[in-house]
Enzyme design. Structure first.
Site, PDB file in Angstrom:
ATOM      1  N   HIS A  37       0.809  -1.217   0.000  1.00 28.99           N
ATOM      2  CA  HIS A  37       0.000   0.000   0.000  1.00 28.99           C
ATOM      3  C   HIS A  37       0.843   1.269   0.000  1.00 28.99           C
ATOM      4  CE1 HIS A  37      -3.248  -2.769   1.804  1.00 28.99           C
ATOM      5  NE2 HIS A  37      -3.443  -2.630   0.512  1.00 28.99           N
ATOM      6  N   CYS A  58       4.089  21.828  -3.828  1.00 24.88           N
ATOM      7  CA  CYS A  58       5.219  21.495  -4.687  1.00 24.88           C
ATOM      8  C   CYS A  58       6.059  22.737  -4.969  1.00 24.88           C
ATOM      9  CB  CYS A  58       4.710  20.889  -5.991  1.00 24.88           C
ATOM     10  SG  CYS A  58       6.002  20.561  -7.210  1.00 24.88           S
ATOM     11  N   GLY A  62      -0.495 -10.422  11.782  1.00 28.27           N
ATOM     12  CA  GLY A  62      -1.134  -9.184  12.202  1.00 28.27           C
ATOM     13  C   GLY A  62      -1.984  -8.507  11.153  1.00 28.27           C
ATOM     14  N   SER A  63      -2.768  -9.280  10.418  1.00 36.55           N
ATOM     15  CA  SER A  63      -3.667  -8.691   9.420  1.00 36.55           C
ATOM     16  C   SER A  63      -4.997  -9.433   9.428  1.00 36.55           C
ATOM     17  CB  SER A  63      -3.056  -8.761   8.022  1.00 36.55           C
ATOM     18  OG  SER A  63      -3.987  -8.306   7.038  1.00 36.55           O
ATOM     19  N   SER A  64      -6.088  -8.667   9.351  1.00 36.15           N
ATOM     20  CA  SER A  64      -7.418  -9.276   9.250  1.00 36.15           C
ATOM     21  C   SER A  64      -7.749  -9.627   7.806  1.00 36.15           C
ATOM     22  CB  SER A  64      -8.485  -8.312   9.804  1.00 36.15           C
ATOM     23  OG  SER A  64      -8.548  -7.142   8.992  1.00 36.15           O
ATOM     24  N   ILE A 122      -4.529 -12.218  16.213  1.00 34.87           N
ATOM     25  CA  ILE A 122      -5.378 -12.382  17.388  1.00 34.87           C
ATOM     26  C   ILE A 122      -6.843 -12.542  17.013  1.00 34.87           C
ATOM     27  CG2 ILE A 122      -6.245 -11.240  19.463  1.00 34.87           C
ATOM     28  CD1 ILE A 122      -3.465 -10.047  19.847  1.00 34.87           C
ATOM     29  N   GLY A 123      -7.349 -11.657  16.181  1.00 28.75           N
ATOM     30  CA  GLY A 123      -8.760 -11.689  15.823  1.00 28.75           C
ATOM     31  C   GLY A 123      -9.035 -12.524  14.586  1.00 28.75           C
TER      32      GLY A 123
END
Length: 273
Positions: A118, A177, A217-219, A244-245
């Site tokens: 990203h 700029c 660590g990513s849903s 975790i989730g």
């Protein structure tokens, strides 16, 4: 390594937090350790996909963690790409709240071959011409143009934003700029924008050349991350998730362990490496 979420590091001594950003979780057991040890030793080339949850143990919140993520603690939503492009006030708000900067967390940790899925806030580009500048260099100008900015920030967010008053936002001087006076934008994929096609192809090639995928660590809620797992499964790759989730790929992953990354990874590294 793929860096999916937007991560940053700050001086945590200066910005001590009373809020704990790690969601409730169970401690790992021996089976969790042995399962991941077997996974990591079985494959020689593993693609690692990290999300914002990889940084919660360092006091940096993510978006979606139950009770402690940004969405659970406030009604604030990330700035949309089209709004940033169209409205000067939105850009002013973004730059004012993103005043503390964007050091590259994975790079600082010594990670190699990192693909920033990203994008990165470390590079800032003009929307109207080819000009680009490092965030470090731009930070000097932001400091010169906004000398009265306070260092005592409130809530910190996963995209690097901090809470400011409306007055602080309104008097902030947004960067322009130096070549064409056009608006500047960090080289990140905002919500509502698309990952560049070339980067998508690079990622696809990395998935194909890997033997397995390890999600940390990513849903996987965002499709640009989830489609990596879909491709891996289409190519019969093994997928392990440490988060975790719940995740979007729990029903297709080969391994899912729901505990804290920091409770397993250091011991795994010291055992395997």
């Amino acid at each position: 390594m793929l860096q999916s979420g937007l991560s940053m590091t700050v001086n945590l001594r200066a910005l001590s937090r009373s809020i704990v950003y790690v969601p409730k979780h169970r401690p790992p057991d021996l089976k969790d350790f042995e399962t991941l040890k077997e996974f990591l030793t079985k494959y020689n080339k593993i693609l690692i996909l990290t999300g914002a949850g990889i940084s919660t143990e360092s006091g940096i919140p993510d978006y979606r963690s139950e009770e402690v993520g940004l969405y659970a603690r406030s009604n604030h939503k990330p700035i949309q790409y089209q709004d940033f492009v169209k409205y000067p006030k939105v850009r002013q708000r973004y730059w004012a709240r993103n005043f503390i900067g964007w050091p590259r967390l994975h790079h600082k940790a010594g990670s190699k071959n990192v693909i920033e899925l990203h994008g990165t806030g470390y590079i800032v580009k003009c929307l109207n011409c080819p000009y680009e500048v490092s965030r470090t260099e731009l930070q000097e100008k932001l400091l010169r143009d906004n000398p009265d900015m306070e260092n005592n920030f409130g809530m910190i967010r996963p995209d690097g934003d901090v809470d400011l008053t409306k007055e602080q936002e309104s008097r902030f001087r947004s960067p322009l700029c130096p070549k064409c006076e056009g608006p500047l934008k960090p080289d990140i994929v905002f919500f509502g924008d698309n990952v560049p096609k070339l980067r998508v192809e690079v990622v696809r090639n990395e998935v194909s050349s890997s033997e397995a995928v390890f999600v940390l660590g990513s849903s996987l809620t965002v499709y640009s991350s989830y489609r990596i797992i879909l491709q891996a499964k289409e190519e019969n790759k093994c997928v392990a998730i440490l988060n975790i989730g719940p995740t979007r790929a729990d029903n297709i992953a080969d391994i899912k362990i729901a505990t804290k990354c920091g409770d397993l990874l250091p011991q795994l590294c010291s055992t395997i490496l």
